[in-house]
Design a protein around this motif. Sequence first.
Motif, PDB file in Angstrom:
ATOM      1  N   SER A  98      41.428  43.862  19.348  1.00  0.00           N
ATOM      2  CA  SER A  98      40.034  43.392  19.312  1.00  0.00           C
ATOM      3  C   SER A  98      39.984  41.907  19.607  1.00  0.00           C
ATOM      4  O   SER A  98      41.012  41.226  19.612  1.00  0.00           O
ATOM      5  CB  SER A  98      39.435  43.624  17.921  1.00  0.00           C
ATOM      6  OG  SER A  98      39.273  44.989  17.681  1.00  0.00           O
ATOM      7  N   ALA A  99      38.770  41.393  19.767  1.00  0.00           N
ATOM      8  CA  ALA A  99      38.572  39.953  19.984  1.00  0.00           C
ATOM      9  C   ALA A  99      38.976  39.195  18.721  1.00  0.00           C
ATOM     10  O   ALA A  99      38.903  39.728  17.610  1.00  0.00           O
ATOM     11  CB  ALA A  99      37.111  39.699  20.314  1.00  0.00           C
ATOM     12  N   THR A 102      33.230  37.935  18.838  1.00  0.00           N
ATOM     13  CA  THR A 102      32.111  38.741  19.357  1.00  0.00           C
ATOM     14  C   THR A 102      30.781  38.240  18.785  1.00  0.00           C
ATOM     15  O   THR A 102      29.796  38.103  19.510  1.00  0.00           O
ATOM     16  CB  THR A 102      32.320  40.235  19.037  1.00  0.00           C
ATOM     17  OG1 THR A 102      33.638  40.598  19.474  1.00  0.00           O
ATOM     18  CG2 THR A 102      31.305  41.114  19.731  1.00  0.00           C
ATOM     19  N   GLU A 138      37.824  40.312  24.042  1.00  0.00           N
ATOM     20  CA  GLU A 138      39.020  41.154  23.984  1.00  0.00           C
ATOM     21  C   GLU A 138      40.020  40.741  25.072  1.00  0.00           C
ATOM     22  O   GLU A 138      41.228  40.777  24.868  1.00  0.00           O
ATOM     23  CB  GLU A 138      38.632  42.623  24.151  1.00  0.00           C
ATOM     24  CG  GLU A 138      38.310  43.392  22.873  1.00  0.00           C
ATOM     25  CD  GLU A 138      37.110  42.919  22.081  1.00  0.00           C
ATOM     26  OE1 GLU A 138      36.317  42.136  22.609  1.00  0.00           O
ATOM     27  OE2 GLU A 138      36.971  43.324  20.910  1.00  0.00           O
ATOM     28  N   ARG A 193      29.634  48.012  18.496  1.00  0.00           N
ATOM     29  CA  ARG A 193      30.352  47.160  17.553  1.00  0.00           C
ATOM     30  C   ARG A 193      31.434  47.955  16.811  1.00  0.00           C
ATOM     31  O   ARG A 193      31.232  49.111  16.454  1.00  0.00           O
ATOM     32  CB  ARG A 193      29.385  46.532  16.526  1.00  0.00           C
ATOM     33  CG  ARG A 193      28.374  45.571  17.114  1.00  0.00           C
ATOM     34  CD  ARG A 193      28.990  44.446  17.915  1.00  0.00           C
ATOM     35  NE  ARG A 193      30.012  43.662  17.264  1.00  0.00           N
ATOM     36  CZ  ARG A 193      29.800  42.538  16.571  1.00  0.00           C
ATOM     37  NH1 ARG A 193      28.573  42.090  16.430  1.00  0.00           N
ATOM     38  NH2 ARG A 193      30.818  41.861  16.047  1.00  0.00           N
ATOM     39  N   GLY A 194      32.555  47.323  16.617  1.00  0.00           N
ATOM     40  CA  GLY A 194      33.671  47.995  15.966  1.00  0.00           C
ATOM     41  C   GLY A 194      34.409  48.951  16.897  1.00  0.00           C
ATOM     42  O   GLY A 194      35.261  49.734  16.467  1.00  0.00           O
ATOM     43  N   GLY A 195      34.097  48.866  18.208  1.00  0.00           N
ATOM     44  CA  GLY A 195      34.605  49.856  19.165  1.00  0.00           C
ATOM     45  C   GLY A 195      36.090  49.752  19.485  1.00  0.00           C
ATOM     46  O   GLY A 195      36.630  50.621  20.179  1.00  0.00           O
ATOM     47  N   GLY A 196      36.763  48.724  18.991  1.00  0.00           N
ATOM     48  CA  GLY A 196      38.211  48.632  19.215  1.00  0.00           C
ATOM     49  C   GLY A 196      38.940  49.853  18.661  1.00  0.00           C
ATOM     50  O   GLY A 196      39.922  50.334  19.251  1.00  0.00           O
ATOM     51  N   ASP A 197      38.445  50.372  17.537  1.00  0.00           N
ATOM     52  CA  ASP A 197      39.051  51.578  16.948  1.00  0.00           C
ATOM     53  C   ASP A 197      38.952  52.753  17.920  1.00  0.00           C
ATOM     54  O   ASP A 197      39.868  53.583  18.030  1.00  0.00           O
ATOM     55  CB  ASP A 197      38.310  51.988  15.662  1.00  0.00           C
ATOM     56  CG  ASP A 197      38.435  50.962  14.555  1.00  0.00           C
ATOM     57  OD1 ASP A 197      39.359  50.140  14.602  1.00  0.00           O
ATOM     58  OD2 ASP A 197      37.576  50.996  13.634  1.00  0.00           O
TER      59      ASP A 197
HETATM   60  N1  ASP Z   1      35.104  42.858  19.015  1.00  0.00           N
HETATM   61  C1  ASP Z   1      34.248  43.990  18.820  1.00  0.00           C
HETATM   62  C2  ASP Z   1      33.328  43.761  17.630  1.00  0.00           C
HETATM   63  O1  ASP Z   1      33.409  42.714  16.985  1.00  0.00           O
HETATM   64  C3  ASP Z   1      35.012  45.286  18.680  1.00  0.00           C
HETATM   65  C4  ASP Z   1      35.927  45.394  17.468  1.00  0.00           C
HETATM   66  O2  ASP Z   1      36.173  44.397  16.805  1.00  0.00           O
HETATM   67  O3  ASP Z   1      36.384  46.513  17.186  1.00  0.00           O
HETATM   68  O4  ASP Z   1      32.503  44.586  17.352  1.00  0.00           O
END
Ligand code: ASP
Length: 446
Positions: A47-48, A53, A80, A156-160
Amino acid sequence: MSRFVRSKLLVQKYGGSSVATPEHIRNVADRIIACQAEARHMVVAVSAMGKTTDQLIGMANQVSRHPAGREMDQLLACGETIAVSLLSLALQDRGVPAVSLTAAQCGIRTDGSFNKARIANVETGRLVHELESGRVVIVAGFQGVTSDHEVTTLGRGGGDITGAALAAALQAPVCEICTDVDGVYTADPNAVEGARMVPELSYEEAIELAASGAKVLHPRAAEICMQYDVPIHVRSTFHRRQGTWIRGGVMENAAVVGITSDKKIAKVTLLEVRDEPGLAAAIFRDLAREDVNVRLIIQAAPSHDRNRITFVTDNDQVDRIEELARTWRKKKIVGEVQVDLDVAKIAIVGSRIASTPGLAARMFTALAKVGVNIDCISTSEMKVSCVITRSDLDNAVRAVHGEFFGTARPAAPRATTPTRRPSTSRPARKVAAKPATTASKRRSAR
Ligand code: ASP
Ligand code: ADP
Ligand code: MG
């Protein structure tokens, strides 16, 4: 060249807090090298860094009133891209062959829904080639690319989701989600001190926990892994102890596996809705067309040919709802539309909620004991959730957690910087979520 052997593949995902600073990135590089002792091939989604982000969104808000769409994804994907290049450099600096890939280079194909794209497929050719060339492959999480070569992001949270999709596409034996807590807990461990780590969860339990607010895992990541039968191991980036395993065939967890909370909601009440067939359909069709995510709907019995419909949605969707409210009022479908942002949701989650009598009563009693009033209630097979006043949330979570898992006190601050040795460092503390800027407003849409 070393032939690609699936059973010797380890797919990991490191979240933003795990790569927050160059020091964190050096530590992650060391951790990857330590893991290489057990895995021949490694694919790592990243992730970033830290709050990058959020910072990019903040900048976009300074130059545009409604930043969205293509340009927003073009911007957010940069976070990212920076993180993967730095991690690859750190590995190369340690003499480990590594290559960083953006989603486009890697072949993570999505549909064209900017800001919330869904992965259509992952082309594995380049990945396998790099692995067979003996490189650690570092893939930018959260990003995708359309068939027209447009950059997208997964939400958001899409790294998972990226980690899960890579593990699924490569049929990896496990997808490790490496994060700033030790695993999935019975409540957010940064908010409830007595929260305990759950050693094992079924996919269904994990999806329900994640979808109702347990931010540690994206529900779509658990869905992908369930579909492709890839076990997930949610564990700490800062040591090598076991975390939470999410997999099929989990027999009998407790009836309630966790307490979740969500502050990012809004409650919308439509007053004086005409009591005619087709009007609810029209309202919810309009909401669907505007992509408004509706999570709970309550319609009161009609009086004087008028209904009251209440629904809960995400708090970042109220602008669109207010826009729709104006058309509904103009068409005389509704009398008034009230949007309440001073609300939050608390839920008990478990796969045996529906089949175990008395759980809802225990939850409501625990809330009553601490003087928390319940605004709306919804139940499903796997959860009971209540909408309450936002300022009551912390108290409510502690009370309900105490009822099901024993006494809990507010969490004490934890260390935020990893030590050089991953095996001895403590998990970084997550800064408590800031209230949304729009919170504590109640307003009537005109
Ligand atoms: N960088 C993105 C976010 O902050 C994805 C992630 O962190 O999973 O939502
Ligand atoms: P990452 O940066 O690794 O993606 P996130 O911030 O997205 O990490 O998710 C980890 C955070 O999820 C933790 O710091 C914790 O505060 C929060 N969290 C919320 N609910 C839970 C839960 N039930 N179990 C573990 N962590 C949780
Ligand atoms: Mg996350």
